[in-house]
Design a protein around this motif. Sequence first.
Motif, PDB file in Angstrom:
ATOM      1  N   LYS A   6       0.821  -1.217   0.000  1.00  0.00           N
ATOM      2  CA  LYS A   6       0.000   0.000   0.000  1.00  0.00           C
ATOM      3  C   LYS A   6       0.851   1.262   0.000  1.00  0.00           C
ATOM      4  CE  LYS A   6      -0.760   0.044   5.045  1.00  0.00           C
ATOM      5  NZ  LYS A   6      -0.246   1.384   5.350  1.00  0.00           N
ATOM      6  N   SER A   7       2.025   1.216   0.635  1.00  0.00           N
ATOM      7  CA  SER A   7       2.894   2.390   0.633  1.00  0.00           C
ATOM      8  C   SER A   7       3.540   2.595  -0.731  1.00  0.00           C
ATOM      9  CB  SER A   7       3.970   2.254   1.715  1.00  0.00           C
ATOM     10  OG  SER A   7       3.383   2.189   3.005  1.00  0.00           O
ATOM     11  N   CYS A   8       3.928   1.501  -1.387  1.00  0.00           N
ATOM     12  CA  CYS A   8       4.442   1.615  -2.750  1.00  0.00           C
ATOM     13  C   CYS A   8       3.342   2.079  -3.702  1.00  0.00           C
ATOM     14  CB  CYS A   8       5.008   0.279  -3.214  1.00  0.00           C
ATOM     15  SG  CYS A   8       6.535  -0.215  -2.375  1.00  0.00           S
ATOM     16  N   SER A   9       2.095   1.695  -3.404  1.00  0.00           N
ATOM     17  CA  SER A   9       0.972   2.141  -4.225  1.00  0.00           C
ATOM     18  C   SER A   9       0.747   3.642  -4.043  1.00  0.00           C
ATOM     19  CB  SER A   9      -0.295   1.366  -3.840  1.00  0.00           C
ATOM     20  OG  SER A   9      -0.138  -0.015  -4.093  1.00  0.00           O
ATOM     21  N   TYR A  10       0.862   4.111  -2.813  1.00  0.00           N
ATOM     22  CA  TYR A  10       0.777   5.550  -2.539  1.00  0.00           C
ATOM     23  C   TYR A  10       1.844   6.298  -3.343  1.00  0.00           C
ATOM     24  CZ  TYR A  10       1.597   9.731   0.457  1.00  0.00           C
ATOM     25  OH  TYR A  10       1.802  10.994   0.944  1.00  0.00           O
ATOM     26  N   MET A  11       3.020   5.725  -3.378  1.00  0.00           N
ATOM     27  CA  MET A  11       4.126   6.292  -4.157  1.00  0.00           C
ATOM     28  C   MET A  11       3.783   6.285  -5.649  1.00  0.00           C
ATOM     29  SD  MET A  11       7.956   4.776  -3.811  1.00  0.00           S
ATOM     30  CE  MET A  11       9.297   5.103  -4.942  1.00  0.00           C
ATOM     31  N   ALA A  12       3.255   5.162  -6.131  1.00  0.00           N
ATOM     32  CA  ALA A  12       2.955   5.010  -7.555  1.00  0.00           C
ATOM     33  C   ALA A  12       1.786   5.872  -8.005  1.00  0.00           C
ATOM     34  CB  ALA A  12       2.661   3.540  -7.868  1.00  0.00           C
ATOM     35  N   ASP A  13       0.919   6.282  -7.082  1.00  0.00           N
ATOM     36  CA  ASP A  13      -0.200   7.140  -7.448  1.00  0.00           C
ATOM     37  C   ASP A  13       0.260   8.450  -8.085  1.00  0.00           C
ATOM     38  OD1 ASP A  13      -2.414   5.578  -6.758  1.00  0.00           O
ATOM     39  OD2 ASP A  13      -2.407   6.247  -4.670  1.00  0.00           O
ATOM     40  N   HIS A  14       1.513   8.810  -7.862  1.00  0.00           N
ATOM     41  CA  HIS A  14       2.040  10.065  -8.395  1.00  0.00           C
ATOM     42  C   HIS A  14       2.702   9.902  -9.763  1.00  0.00           C
ATOM     43  CE1 HIS A  14       1.917  10.452  -3.962  1.00  0.00           C
ATOM     44  NE2 HIS A  14       1.648  11.715  -4.184  1.00  0.00           N
ATOM     45  N   PHE A  36      -3.719  -6.067 -10.745  1.00  0.00           N
ATOM     46  CA  PHE A  36      -3.685  -5.016  -9.729  1.00  0.00           C
ATOM     47  C   PHE A  36      -3.596  -3.636 -10.383  1.00  0.00           C
ATOM     48  CE2 PHE A  36      -1.295  -2.514  -6.453  1.00  0.00           C
ATOM     49  CZ  PHE A  36      -2.306  -2.474  -5.516  1.00  0.00           C
ATOM     50  N   ARG A  37      -2.809  -3.525 -11.439  1.00  0.00           N
ATOM     51  CA  ARG A  37      -2.675  -2.248 -12.160  1.00  0.00           C
ATOM     52  C   ARG A  37      -4.031  -1.800 -12.703  1.00  0.00           C
ATOM     53  NH1 ARG A  37      -1.504  -1.310 -17.694  1.00  0.00           N
ATOM     54  NH2 ARG A  37      -0.388   0.646 -18.127  1.00  0.00           N
ATOM     55  N   GLU A  38      -4.796  -2.744 -13.234  1.00  0.00           N
ATOM     56  CA  GLU A  38      -6.124  -2.397 -13.747  1.00  0.00           C
ATOM     57  C   GLU A  38      -7.039  -1.941 -12.621  1.00  0.00           C
ATOM     58  OE1 GLU A  38      -9.804  -4.436 -16.287  1.00  0.00           O
ATOM     59  OE2 GLU A  38      -7.901  -5.511 -16.017  1.00  0.00           O
ATOM     60  N   ARG A  39      -6.967  -2.623 -11.500  1.00  0.00           N
ATOM     61  CA  ARG A  39      -7.778  -2.238 -10.342  1.00  0.00           C
ATOM     62  C   ARG A  39      -7.478  -0.809  -9.912  1.00  0.00           C
ATOM     63  NH1 ARG A  39      -6.583  -4.503  -4.230  1.00  0.00           N
ATOM     64  NH2 ARG A  39      -7.006  -2.468  -3.259  1.00  0.00           N
ATOM     65  N   MET A  40      -6.188  -0.436  -9.921  1.00  0.00           N
ATOM     66  CA  MET A  40      -5.776   0.873  -9.444  1.00  0.00           C
ATOM     67  C   MET A  40      -5.921   1.963 -10.503  1.00  0.00           C
ATOM     68  SD  MET A  40      -5.132   0.065  -6.369  1.00  0.00           S
ATOM     69  CE  MET A  40      -4.327   1.476  -5.641  1.00  0.00           C
ATOM     70  N   GLY A  41      -6.147   1.572 -11.754  1.00  0.00           N
ATOM     71  CA  GLY A  41      -6.363   2.557 -12.809  1.00  0.00           C
ATOM     72  C   GLY A  41      -5.108   3.256 -13.288  1.00  0.00           C
ATOM     73  N   TRP A  42      -3.947   2.646 -13.072  1.00  0.00           N
ATOM     74  CA  TRP A  42      -2.691   3.263 -13.467  1.00  0.00           C
ATOM     75  C   TRP A  42      -2.395   3.043 -14.940  1.00  0.00           C
ATOM     76  CZ3 TRP A  42      -0.330   0.485  -8.717  1.00  0.00           C
ATOM     77  CH2 TRP A  42      -0.542   1.250  -7.564  1.00  0.00           C
TER      78      TRP A  42
END
Length: 259
Positions: free
Chosen positions: A95-103, A132-138
């Motif tokens: 989740k922390s790497c995801s927070y990072m990747a949100d940017h 997971f990438r599809e779920r997060m919309g990246w």
Amino acid sequence: MNTAIAETNAVDHPVVSRERWLAARKTLLAREKELTRLQDQIARERRALPWVRVEKDYLFDTPDGPRRLADLFEGRSQLMVQHFMFAPGWEQGCKSCSYMADHNDGANLHLAQRDLTLIAVSRAPLADIQRFRERMGWQFNWVSSYGSDFNHDFGVNFHQDEMSSGKVDYNYVRQPFPHEEAPGISVFYRDGDGEVFHTYSRYGRGVEVMMHTYNLLELTPKGRDEDGMDYPMAWVRHHDRYETAAKAPAAAACCGSKA
């Protein structure tokens, strides 16, 4: 009237005249400029670091098929890799790497104009990454190093014998670390002959350079507001989980190194 009392608000913070605020702000500005100049100097020293030729032939699984490290530059001379904590068998990425990747997606629009490609690399199989990438919309490129030594060689994955010893080599020091995966950023350069060089890596709190949200929070009265939490970033959730965060139990730290 007691001036000290008059200049204290309900949360015990000084409240002063505009003139006194301006004087304090100018004092802080001088310190901020010192920091900016120091950051500029360190950036020059960073660019002056020697490079290491990447000799090993790393192979990655991508949506376009197997690709070597040199192929990930997408025609540019510079490549930045987010070492994203997502190991084989995990249900979802850290989740922390995801927070990072949100940017990443917003930054990528501009980084490309400066000859830089930004991607994420994880050890999880490509199918799990894609799901997971599809779920997060990246939209940023995210490839799998499954079966490769890439993550271990660049200091973000630890073998079982290393973990069982109680200490691993992370962030340029031997230290205890609670997970087999760790966060990091690595930078590479590809020359005109196609040779690839490792120019820089940073780990631990160094990855916060990609967490622009933290920079904004640091400008506010409450700052990060993480004091008293079980660990820094305990409040962070995957961005599609914030609505239920109040009901969810505290998750285990996944990027908890203080180094």
